[in-house]
Design a protein around this motif. Structure first.
Motif, PDB file in Angstrom:
ATOM      1  N   HIS A  75      -3.918   3.159   9.680  1.00 33.21           N
ATOM      2  CA  HIS A  75      -2.046   4.205   9.405  1.00 33.21           C
ATOM      3  C   HIS A  75      -2.555   5.954   9.828  1.00 33.21           C
ATOM      4  O   HIS A  75      -1.557   5.939  10.115  1.00 33.21           O
ATOM      5  N   LEU A  76      -4.355   5.671   9.160  1.00 30.93           N
ATOM      6  CA  LEU A  76      -4.206   7.455   9.974  1.00 30.93           C
ATOM      7  C   LEU A  76      -4.367   8.107  11.116  1.00 30.93           C
ATOM      8  O   LEU A  76      -3.108   8.952  11.426  1.00 30.93           O
ATOM      9  N   THR A  77      -4.232   6.792  11.921  1.00 32.17           N
ATOM     10  CA  THR A  77      -3.998   6.957  13.599  1.00 32.17           C
ATOM     11  C   THR A  77      -3.468   7.343  14.116  1.00 32.17           C
ATOM     12  O   THR A  77      -2.308   7.979  14.956  1.00 32.17           O
ATOM     13  N   GLU A  78      -1.814   6.437  13.322  1.00 34.50           N
ATOM     14  CA  GLU A  78      -0.480   6.503  13.887  1.00 34.50           C
ATOM     15  C   GLU A  78       0.375   7.404  12.383  1.00 34.50           C
ATOM     16  O   GLU A  78       1.232   8.038  13.896  1.00 34.50           O
ATOM     17  N   ALA A  79      -0.129   7.662  11.916  1.00 32.52           N
ATOM     18  CA  ALA A  79       0.591   8.349  11.129  1.00 32.52           C
ATOM     19  C   ALA A  79      -0.039   9.267  11.642  1.00 32.52           C
ATOM     20  O   ALA A  79       1.169  11.454  11.605  1.00 32.52           O
ATOM     21  N   PHE A  80      -1.245  10.037  11.681  1.00 30.25           N
ATOM     22  CA  PHE A  80      -1.646  11.741  12.045  1.00 30.25           C
ATOM     23  C   PHE A  80      -2.423  11.642  13.429  1.00 30.25           C
ATOM     24  O   PHE A  80      -3.651  12.213  13.810  1.00 30.25           O
TER      25      PHE A  80
ATOM     26  N   HIS B  46      -9.746  -3.361   3.965  1.00 33.12           N
ATOM     27  CA  HIS B  46      -9.308  -2.272   3.930  1.00 33.12           C
ATOM     28  C   HIS B  46      -9.889  -0.874   5.109  1.00 33.12           C
ATOM     29  O   HIS B  46      -8.172  -0.162   4.740  1.00 33.12           O
ATOM     30  N   LEU B  47     -10.899  -0.640   5.320  1.00 37.26           N
ATOM     31  CA  LEU B  47     -10.784   0.123   5.580  1.00 37.26           C
ATOM     32  C   LEU B  47     -10.372   0.369   7.222  1.00 37.26           C
ATOM     33  O   LEU B  47      -9.865   1.748   7.670  1.00 37.26           O
ATOM     34  N   GLU B  48     -10.332  -0.705   7.720  1.00 34.97           N
ATOM     35  CA  GLU B  48      -9.230  -0.753   9.379  1.00 34.97           C
ATOM     36  C   GLU B  48      -8.461  -0.885   8.957  1.00 34.97           C
ATOM     37  O   GLU B  48      -6.952  -0.424   9.824  1.00 34.97           O
TER      38      GLU B  48
ATOM     39  N   ARG C 100     -14.871   1.208  13.536  1.00 34.68           N
ATOM     40  CA  ARG C 100     -14.346   1.465  15.204  1.00 34.68           C
ATOM     41  C   ARG C 100     -12.770   1.095  15.198  1.00 34.68           C
ATOM     42  O   ARG C 100     -12.333   1.457  16.244  1.00 34.68           O
ATOM     43  N   LYS C 101     -13.110  -0.346  14.803  1.00 30.61           N
ATOM     44  CA  LYS C 101     -11.706  -1.257  15.182  1.00 30.61           C
ATOM     45  C   LYS C 101     -10.270  -0.750  15.082  1.00 30.61           C
ATOM     46  O   LYS C 101      -9.320  -0.653  14.915  1.00 30.61           O
ATOM     47  N   GLY C 102     -10.413  -0.325  13.651  1.00 34.48           N
ATOM     48  CA  GLY C 102      -9.401   0.651  13.014  1.00 34.48           C
ATOM     49  C   GLY C 102      -8.772   1.813  14.027  1.00 34.48           C
ATOM     50  O   GLY C 102      -7.278   1.874  13.853  1.00 34.48           O
TER      51      GLY C 102
ATOM     52  N   ILE D 183       0.945  -0.692  -0.167  1.00 36.34           N
ATOM     53  CA  ILE D 183      -0.406  -0.010   0.316  1.00 36.34           C
ATOM     54  C   ILE D 183       0.773   1.100  -0.280  1.00 36.34           C
ATOM     55  O   ILE D 183       2.070   1.100   0.870  1.00 36.34           O
ATOM     56  N   ASP D 184       0.494   1.680  -1.050  1.00 35.80           N
ATOM     57  CA  ASP D 184       1.495   3.169  -0.664  1.00 35.80           C
ATOM     58  C   ASP D 184       0.847   4.380  -0.042  1.00 35.80           C
ATOM     59  O   ASP D 184      -0.508   4.775  -1.404  1.00 35.80           O
ATOM     60  N   TRP D 185       1.032   5.032   0.754  1.00 36.13           N
ATOM     61  CA  TRP D 185      -0.181   5.933   1.499  1.00 36.13           C
ATOM     62  C   TRP D 185       0.869   7.906   1.010  1.00 36.13           C
ATOM     63  O   TRP D 185       0.299   8.353   1.613  1.00 36.13           O
ATOM     64  N   THR D 186       1.439   7.420   0.521  1.00 35.11           N
ATOM     65  CA  THR D 186       2.316   8.684   0.269  1.00 35.11           C
ATOM     66  C   THR D 186       0.868  10.333  -0.032  1.00 35.11           C
ATOM     67  O   THR D 186       0.938  10.993  -0.047  1.00 35.11           O
ATOM     68  N   SER D 187       0.130   9.402  -0.930  1.00 35.65           N
ATOM     69  CA  SER D 187      -1.275  10.901  -1.994  1.00 35.65           C
ATOM     70  C   SER D 187      -2.041  11.399  -0.678  1.00 35.65           C
ATOM     71  O   SER D 187      -2.157  12.417  -0.697  1.00 35.65           O
ATOM     72  N   LEU D 188      -2.103  10.546   0.316  1.00 37.46           N
ATOM     73  CA  LEU D 188      -2.987  10.639   1.212  1.00 37.46           C
ATOM     74  C   LEU D 188      -2.679  11.792   1.990  1.00 37.46           C
ATOM     75  O   LEU D 188      -3.251  12.357   2.714  1.00 37.46           O
ATOM     76  N   ASP D 189      -1.640  11.059   2.583  1.00 38.57           N
ATOM     77  CA  ASP D 189      -0.560  11.388   3.855  1.00 38.57           C
ATOM     78  C   ASP D 189      -0.182  13.042   3.391  1.00 38.57           C
ATOM     79  O   ASP D 189      -0.179  13.516   4.077  1.00 38.57           O
ATOM     80  N   SER D 190       0.615  12.830   2.238  1.00 42.01           N
ATOM     81  CA  SER D 190       0.199  14.137   1.508  1.00 42.01           C
ATOM     82  C   SER D 190      -0.491  15.516   1.424  1.00 42.01           C
ATOM     83  O   SER D 190      -0.223  16.423   1.987  1.00 42.01           O
ATOM     84  N   LEU D 191      -1.683  14.621   0.914  1.00 41.25           N
ATOM     85  CA  LEU D 191      -2.905  15.805   1.381  1.00 41.25           C
ATOM     86  C   LEU D 191      -3.424  15.816   2.657  1.00 41.25           C
ATOM     87  O   LEU D 191      -3.402  17.209   2.897  1.00 41.25           O
ATOM     88  N   CYS D 192      -3.425  15.238   3.818  1.00 41.04           N
ATOM     89  CA  CYS D 192      -3.243  15.030   4.995  1.00 41.04           C
ATOM     90  C   CYS D 192      -2.140  16.030   5.557  1.00 41.04           C
ATOM     91  O   CYS D 192      -2.399  17.401   6.545  1.00 41.04           O
ATOM     92  N   ARG D 193      -1.032  16.604   5.106  1.00 36.61           N
ATOM     93  CA  ARG D 193      -0.303  17.399   5.870  1.00 36.61           C
ATOM     94  C   ARG D 193      -0.094  18.507   4.593  1.00 36.61           C
ATOM     95  O   ARG D 193       0.039  19.855   6.106  1.00 36.61           O
TER      96      ARG D 193
END
Length: 847
Positions: free
Chosen positions: A314-319, A307-309, A420-422, A240-250
């Motif tokens: 990922h978002l919980t840990e990254a941000f 995938h949603l989990e 909720r679990k994720g 999984i490449d989270w780059t596009s999502l993470d870049s947008l959040c930043r």
């Protein structure tokens, strides 16, 4: 030593988790509120998405360019040219995409210079008969686009797009350049996207309005930001490449370091998944396969939940300090009603749906479950026994309608549990669902939508917020902005209801669509409507997000955001109120009754249920929206209870409506109350529920005429659908108790008094403001005004938008000082005062 190190790392991980942001909805004195680390905050959001800004094409050739940093894109990039909805001519030439360091051409050079080069690299959309506006020629080394006005007035999203084949390297900057001219002058929108899994992720373009609107929201005290985001759902063979999502959040965090991020992500199966699971695609009208995942397919459900989990984890840990919640979207317009519900074809003919339907029947003890088939499309669109399904003759059709609601609800709840679990239960989980009042106009019947299992969804402990757009009826400048759902029942379940406010502000550049959708013509109208809508939300305890729907800068004006700032004190007061919004008028909807609506039923369901909210909102008193289940449970204390859909009732429900009724309650029974039993249609059921002796009638029209008694109560003009509707009912009533009659003279609206209170039969399937106001007075409901205004009130706060210029008499019902709640200035004393209003002016008072 190793053991000590592991213990340290574990303790550090636990410590970091304990400091991660917690954002959840919690009840406070009966009102669900968003809490951040245990403290309530106003539920006000901005919603937007990254997109390109406009480029002005003039009558002379001009050169344009912009730079972009797309990240890692491997053969999935595409360049789009979009145009204004203005007839005319546009010429484009010399389009290039180059690496700014090396000068390397990323897009085939000269692709606009020749017809052959254009054909190899470019396409136009839409194609075929769907393209009603655009013609493209390549002459003289330029691309010539001719736009004409569509005959039906509806502009498609006509655009040019390059092949999805562009590649870019992470960390590299690129430049797009081209020449353009137009007659007349018009704006162009040039954007680059990376297409992954059927999702177009924005990767570059001229600076747009999104981040500036995030800044305007920040300056108005709005830190909750929801936005369209890539879901990064790729095939399991690839990491999984989270780059596009993470870049947008930043990028958003850079603008507002206090931002609370609630990304909206697609949860339909991507194209690569559907290619691997072709049997999971939806099938319409028996044999038409559509490239859209079916919610009944259990493999899809398992995979999307997994995938949603992962995504939430990922978002919980990254941000950890900014990620506040998740909003998964799918099916029609992402709102979890069955794809193409507004159209004639109907879905449900894929193998997964058939198998799930059989299993659903089996759990209910149906002896024919193993061989059951979904009803045919023609059967579902037809109404051979009238505009209500007959349980004795159409039981399988009713079963399938109920099944479709439950399937969609269970799919939503499964995804909510995964989210909720994720998030370890620490973040908001948001879903569209429950548009109970909105789908009455569907040509194939309301249950085609799948939204009539809200009562099941409300039992989920995995959902914090349910939402919908503000209704698309009566949302214009001088409207009432109704809710799509039984919002007060959502509140009773401890879930926050949120209105998506996609009002077409004066900054909407789309001319034709702006007019069609009740768009606002100037800043003053925009401010009036945004204040009206947000004040209603504050008083009813709703969340809201102001939505720049097409990412074109609808809220890119600080003057609009002043209305949020003006409401800060009201929001703060509502957070501390002692009791939630509990109005004296209740609009009540029965979900199972709606499952008895066949194709064609919109002729009566639309004016009664969909448009009925406009009448309720103009009565001079606030109203709430409730599920029939909550009335049966004794949770609705309203003096005036309007039963909009209570035609299908079980014996237990009939008994409960009688036993749980409070003394001196006025019950308004609309159209066919109690007519349908679980096993039959029977006119005697109307008397069992309402006390009225009823009979079926067949007047040439359903329009009714006020009687002398009705005119004394304020009913002046005829009203109701002009069509002949069947079934239709009249009741036995004396002239002194009859407010209106059908054209054959039989009572259409009548009263009946008993020791329990007043019962009103309204056979005509339409409400009017005059009728609601008359019944409110009979019920002892306090009216704040008899004038033409939108009214909401609770806890000594009153919001009004006035529809006619001039003096308005306001009755607060109590003595005492009255002040403007937005600036604290005194305006008079109660109980009655007269204020001058401009047309459309909105005010919030405290009394």
């Amino acid at each position: 030593m190793i053991r000590t190190g592991l213990i340290f790392l574990l303790s550090l991980f636990i410590s970091l988790q304990s400091f991660a942001l917690t954002v959840r909805v919690k009840e406070r004195r009966g009102s669900p509120q968003i809490h951040v680390d245990g403290k309530p905050i106003p539920p006000r959001f901005f919603w937007g998405s990254m997109n390109s800004g406009h480029i002005g094409a003039k009558t002379e050739w001009t050169t344009h360019s912009f730079e972009f940093l797309p990240g890692d894109v491997k053969g999935t990039g595409t360049l789009h040219f979009r145009f204004s909805q203005v007839p005319g001519d546009i010429w484009l030439a010399d389009v290039r995409i180059q690496d700014t360091k090396t000068g390397e051409d990323i897009l085939t050079s000269g692709s606009f210079a020749t017809a052959e080069g254009f054909k190899k690299t470019w396409s136009q959309w839409p194609t075929g008969d769907a393209n009603t506006v655009g013609k493209v020629d390549v002459t003289g080394g330029t691309v010539h686009v001719t736009l004409k006005k569509p005959a039906n007035g509806a502009w498609p999203d006509f655009h040019l797009h390059s092949n999805t084949a562009l590649s870019f390297v992470a960390g590299q900057t690129y430049r797009c350049s081209f020449r353009a001219k137009a007659t007349p002058v018009q704006d162009l929108r040039v954007s680059l996207y990376s297409v992954a899994g059927g999702t177009w992720n924005f990767i570059g373009g001229p600076p747009g309005a999104f981040l500036n609107q995030v800044a305007l929201a920040r300056d108005a005290g709005v830190n909750l930001v929801s936005f369209s985001a890539p879901n990064c759902w790729t095939s399991p063979e690839k990491p999984i490449d989270w780059t596009s999502l993470d870049s947008l959040c930043r990028k958003i965090i850079e603008v507002n370091p206090k931002v609370l991020l609630v990304p909206r992500v697609g949860a339909d199966a991507p194209d690569w998944w559907l290619k691997q699971h072709p049997e999971s695609r939806m099938v319409y009208d028996g044999n038409k396969v559509v490239n859209h995942s079916c919610v009944s397919d259990r493999t899809y459900r398992i995979d999307v939940c997994a995938h949603l989990e992962r995504l939430c984890r990922h978002l919980t840990e990254a941000f950890p300090d900014h990620f506040a919640g998740i909003h998964p979207c799918g099916q029609n317009t992402g709102e979890w009603f069955y794809q193409d519900s507004w159209r004639r074809p109907v879905s449900g003919y894929d193998p997964a749906t058939k198998n799930a339907f059989r299993q659903w029947l089996k759990t209910r003890g149906d002896s024919q479950a193993d061989t059951a088939e979904p009803p045919t499309a023609d059967e579902r669109r037809a109404h051979p026994n009238g505009l209500l399904r007959d349980p004795a003759r159409e039981a399988r059709l009713i079963d399938f309608a109920r099944f479709q609601q439950q399937e969609m609800a269970e799919h939503v709840m499964a995804m909510a549990a995964a989210c909720r679990k994720g998030t370890d239960g620490q973040k908001l989980v948001v879903f569209f669902y429950g548009y109970l009042f909105e789908f009455a106009p569907l040509q194939c019947g309301a249950p085609i939508s799948g939204h009539y299992a809200l009562s099941s969804v409300l039992k989920s402990r995995d959902i914090d917020i349910l939402c919908s757009p503000i209704s698309y009826t009566d949302r214009e400048w001088l409207g009432t902005a109704p809710s799509m759902t039984a919002a007060e029942s959502v509140r009773l379940a401890g879930i926050l209801w949120l209105n998506e406010d996609d009002s077409r502000t004066y900054l909407d550049p789309r001319k034709q669509e702006h007019v069609q959708e009740g768009g606002l013509v100037n800043l003053e109208q925009t401010q009036q409507v945004m204040l009206r809508n947000t004040a209603q939300a504050a008083l009813r305890g709703f969340g809201t997000w102001w939505m720049d729907l097409p990412a074109q800068g609808w809220f890119n004006d600080a003057h609009i955001w002043e209305e949020i700032i003006r409401l800060h004190d009201v929001d703060a007061a509502m957070a501390k109120r002692r009791r939630p919004f509990t109005p004296d008028i209740a609009a009540i909807i029965g979900e199972d009754s709606m499952c008895h609506l066949p194709g064609g039923s919109a002729v009566f369901a639309r004016p009664l249920i969909y448009e009925g909210r406009a009448a309720l909102g103009r009565s001079g008193a606030p109203y709430g929206q409730y599920l029939l289940d909550d009335v049966i449970a004794g949770k609705v204390p309203a003096r005036l209870q309007v039963f909009l859909s209570a035609w299908a009732l079980t014996p237990d429900e009939r008994a409960a409506l009688i036993s749980k009724r409070s003394r001196n309650t006025t019950c308004v029974w609309c159209y066919a109350p109690g007519y349908l039993y679980p096993d039959r249609a029977d006119v005697a059921g109307i008397k069992e529920v309402t006390g009225f002796e009823a009979r079926m009638v067949t007047p040439a029209t359903t329009e009714v005429m006020p009687t002398g008694f009705g005119r004394k109560l304020g009913l002046v003009t005829p009203w109701g659908p002009k069509e002949s509707i069947q079934p239709l009912f009249s009741v036995a009533a004396t002239p002194d108790d009859t407010l209106a009659t059908y054209c054959d003279g039989s009572p259409a609206v009548a009263l009946r008094r008993s020791d329990k209170g007043l019962d009103v039969f309204v056979g005509v399937p339409r409400l009017t403001p005059e009728l609601v106001r008359a019944l409110a007075k009979l019920a002892g409901v306090h009216l704040f005004t008899d004038g033409k205004a939108t009214v909401w009130a609770t806890d000594k706060y009153l919001s009004l938008q006035v529809h006619e210029e001039g003096p308005l008499v306001i009755d607060t019902g109590r003595k005492g000082k009255i002040v403007d709640a937005l600036d604290g200035q005194p305006v008079g004393s109660g109980p009655k005062l007269t204020l001058m209003f401009k047309q459309g002016e909105t005010r919030v008072l405290k009394y």
